[in-house]
Write a protein that holds these residues in place. Structure first.
Motif, mmCIF file in Angstrom:
data_model
loop_
_atom_site.group_PDB
_atom_site.id
_atom_site.type_symbol
_atom_site.label_atom_id
_atom_site.label_comp_id
_atom_site.label_asym_id
_atom_site.label_seq_id
_atom_site.Cartn_x
_atom_site.Cartn_y
_atom_site.Cartn_z
ATOM 1 N N MET A 1 0.824 -1.195 0.000
ATOM 2 C CA MET A 1 0.000 0.000 0.000
ATOM 3 C C MET A 1 0.862 1.252 0.000
ATOM 4 S SD MET A 1 -3.488 -0.750 2.107
ATOM 5 C CE MET A 1 -2.806 -0.304 3.649
ATOM 6 N N SER A 2 2.131 1.078 -0.187
ATOM 7 C CA SER A 2 3.015 2.234 -0.168
ATOM 8 C C SER A 2 2.795 3.142 -1.361
ATOM 9 C CB SER A 2 4.472 1.774 -0.110
ATOM 10 O OG SER A 2 4.760 0.993 -1.249
ATOM 11 N N SER A 3 2.062 2.696 -2.361
ATOM 12 C CA SER A 3 1.812 3.524 -3.531
ATOM 13 C C SER A 3 0.713 4.553 -3.277
ATOM 14 C CB SER A 3 1.428 2.635 -4.722
ATOM 15 O OG SER A 3 0.199 1.981 -4.447
ATOM 16 N N GLY A 4 0.273 4.686 -2.062
ATOM 17 C CA GLY A 4 -0.735 5.674 -1.725
ATOM 18 C C GLY A 4 -2.143 5.118 -1.669
ATOM 19 N N LYS A 5 -2.305 3.840 -1.953
ATOM 20 C CA LYS A 5 -3.625 3.234 -1.869
ATOM 21 C C LYS A 5 -4.014 3.061 -0.414
ATOM 22 C CE LYS A 5 -3.626 0.625 -6.110
ATOM 23 N NZ LYS A 5 -3.768 -0.701 -6.716
ATOM 24 N N THR A 6 -5.269 3.263 -0.143
ATOM 25 C CA THR A 6 -5.782 3.012 1.195
ATOM 26 C C THR A 6 -6.287 1.576 1.266
ATOM 27 O OG1 THR A 6 -8.042 3.666 0.689
ATOM 28 C CG2 THR A 6 -6.519 5.419 1.411
ATOM 29 N N LEU A 7 -6.571 1.123 2.461
ATOM 30 C CA LEU A 7 -7.117 -0.213 2.628
ATOM 31 C C LEU A 7 -8.464 -0.337 1.911
ATOM 32 C CD1 LEU A 7 -6.767 -2.982 3.845
ATOM 33 C CD2 LEU A 7 -7.691 -2.102 5.990
ATOM 34 N N VAL A 8 -9.255 0.708 1.954
ATOM 35 C CA VAL A 8 -10.542 0.702 1.253
ATOM 36 C C VAL A 8 -10.319 0.521 -0.246
ATOM 37 C CG1 VAL A 8 -12.580 2.084 0.657
ATOM 38 C CG2 VAL A 8 -11.750 2.047 3.010
ATOM 39 N N ASP A 9 -9.349 1.246 -0.808
ATOM 40 C CA ASP A 9 -9.047 1.118 -2.237
ATOM 41 C C ASP A 9 -8.620 -0.308 -2.578
ATOM 42 O OD1 ASP A 9 -9.540 3.840 -2.654
ATOM 43 O OD2 ASP A 9 -7.425 4.372 -2.367
ATOM 44 N N LEU A 10 -7.798 -0.891 -1.732
ATOM 45 C CA LEU A 10 -7.315 -2.239 -1.968
ATOM 46 C C LEU A 10 -8.460 -3.249 -1.938
ATOM 47 C CD1 LEU A 10 -4.772 -3.894 -2.466
ATOM 48 C CD2 LEU A 10 -4.543 -4.112 0.002
ATOM 49 N N ILE A 11 -9.356 -3.097 -0.971
ATOM 50 C CA ILE A 11 -10.507 -4.002 -0.890
ATOM 51 C C ILE A 11 -11.384 -3.855 -2.129
ATOM 52 C CG2 ILE A 11 -12.680 -4.450 0.361
ATOM 53 C CD1 ILE A 11 -11.088 -3.789 2.940
ATOM 54 N N ARG A 12 -11.626 -2.629 -2.545
ATOM 55 C CA ARG A 12 -12.436 -2.405 -3.752
ATOM 56 C C ARG A 12 -11.789 -3.057 -4.964
ATOM 57 N NH1 ARG A 12 -13.668 3.372 -5.155
ATOM 58 N NH2 ARG A 12 -15.133 2.345 -6.524
ATOM 59 N N GLU A 13 -10.491 -2.887 -5.101
ATOM 60 C CA GLU A 13 -9.755 -3.424 -6.244
ATOM 61 C C GLU A 13 -9.792 -4.947 -6.271
ATOM 62 O OE1 GLU A 13 -5.107 -3.735 -6.978
ATOM 63 O OE2 GLU A 13 -5.814 -1.657 -7.085
ATOM 64 N N LYS A 14 -9.626 -5.556 -5.112
ATOM 65 C CA LYS A 14 -9.541 -7.019 -5.033
ATOM 66 C C LYS A 14 -10.897 -7.707 -5.081
ATOM 67 C CE LYS A 14 -5.062 -7.255 -4.405
ATOM 68 N NZ LYS A 14 -4.138 -7.967 -5.279
ATOM 69 N N THR A 15 -11.951 -7.008 -4.622
ATOM 70 C CA THR A 15 -13.255 -7.669 -4.510
ATOM 71 C C THR A 15 -14.317 -7.129 -5.449
ATOM 72 O OG1 THR A 15 -14.062 -6.181 -2.782
ATOM 73 C CG2 THR A 15 -12.847 -8.156 -2.071
ATOM 74 N N GLY A 16 -14.144 -5.907 -5.899
ATOM 75 C CA GLY A 16 -15.145 -5.309 -6.781
ATOM 76 C C GLY A 16 -16.349 -4.729 -6.043
ATOM 77 N N VAL A 17 -16.274 -4.628 -4.712
ATOM 78 C CA VAL A 17 -17.390 -4.054 -3.962
ATOM 79 C C VAL A 17 -17.353 -2.528 -4.051
ATOM 80 C CG1 VAL A 17 -17.514 -6.013 -2.381
ATOM 81 C CG2 VAL A 17 -16.150 -4.017 -1.755
ATOM 82 N N SER A 18 -18.435 -1.897 -3.654
ATOM 83 C CA SER A 18 -18.509 -0.439 -3.679
ATOM 84 C C SER A 18 -17.612 0.161 -2.598
ATOM 85 C CB SER A 18 -19.951 0.025 -3.459
ATOM 86 O OG SER A 18 -20.335 -0.212 -2.110
ATOM 87 N N ALA A 19 -17.373 1.455 -2.710
ATOM 88 C CA ALA A 19 -16.568 2.159 -1.707
ATOM 89 C C ALA A 19 -17.238 2.076 -0.339
ATOM 90 C CB ALA A 19 -16.364 3.617 -2.114
ATOM 91 N N GLU A 20 -18.564 2.198 -0.313
ATOM 92 C CA GLU A 20 -19.283 2.121 0.960
ATOM 93 C C GLU A 20 -19.142 0.744 1.598
ATOM 94 O OE1 GLU A 20 -23.243 3.237 -0.081
ATOM 95 O OE2 GLU A 20 -22.772 5.368 -0.158
ATOM 96 N N GLN A 21 -19.260 -0.303 0.790
ATOM 97 C CA GLN A 21 -19.120 -1.660 1.315
ATOM 98 C C GLN A 21 -17.693 -1.917 1.804
ATOM 99 O OE1 GLN A 21 -20.562 -3.487 -2.295
ATOM 100 N NE2 GLN A 21 -22.378 -4.274 -1.233
ATOM 101 N N ALA A 22 -16.721 -1.429 1.064
ATOM 102 C CA ALA A 22 -15.326 -1.596 1.462
ATOM 103 C C ALA A 22 -15.057 -0.866 2.776
ATOM 104 C CB ALA A 22 -14.398 -1.104 0.360
ATOM 105 N N GLN A 23 -15.614 0.340 2.917
ATOM 106 C CA GLN A 23 -15.429 1.099 4.156
ATOM 107 C C GLN A 23 -16.071 0.379 5.331
ATOM 108 O OE1 GLN A 23 -13.558 4.102 4.646
ATOM 109 N NE2 GLN A 23 -13.801 3.242 6.686
ATOM 110 N N GLN A 24 -17.253 -0.208 5.100
ATOM 111 C CA GLN A 24 -17.909 -0.975 6.159
ATOM 112 C C GLN A 24 -17.054 -2.161 6.576
ATOM 113 O OE1 GLN A 24 -21.693 -1.853 4.326
ATOM 114 N NE2 GLN A 24 -22.715 -0.190 5.433
ATOM 115 N N ALA A 25 -16.456 -2.845 5.608
ATOM 116 C CA ALA A 25 -15.597 -3.986 5.914
ATOM 117 C C ALA A 25 -14.402 -3.540 6.756
ATOM 118 C CB ALA A 25 -15.127 -4.656 4.624
ATOM 119 N N VAL A 26 -13.787 -2.439 6.374
ATOM 120 C CA VAL A 26 -12.649 -1.913 7.129
ATOM 121 C C VAL A 26 -13.086 -1.563 8.551
ATOM 122 C CG1 VAL A 26 -11.034 0.022 7.321
ATOM 123 C CG2 VAL A 26 -11.370 -1.117 5.117
#
Length: 77
Positions: A1-26
């Protein structure tokens, strides 16, 4: 995640869920970790998620030294 991606961004990228769903998971995972980890470590979770791992690394090093001493391992003098 050193490239500036947040955990939410990573979850969205890997799972295809929405930003809201990724934030809820985090939020669920962070809450779980804060409840289960010892207070000194749990207090550092937000800092780690922001990318500030310096304080946590120091605590881990101190814990290793303490545990090594308690278990008869090599001590730093």
């Amino acid at each position: 995640m050193s490239s500036g991606k947040t955990l939410v961004d990573l979850i969205r990228e890997k799972t295809g869920v929405s930003a809201e769903q990724a934030q809820q998971a985090v939020d669920v995972v962070v809450g779980f970790l804060k409840d289960k980890l010892p207070d000194p470590i749990a207090a550092q979770i937000d800092q780690v998620l922001k990318g500030d791992v310096g304080a946590l690394a120091e605590q881990i090093d101190a814990a290793k030294t303490l545990l090594g001493g308690l278990l008869g391992g090599k001590k730093d003098n």
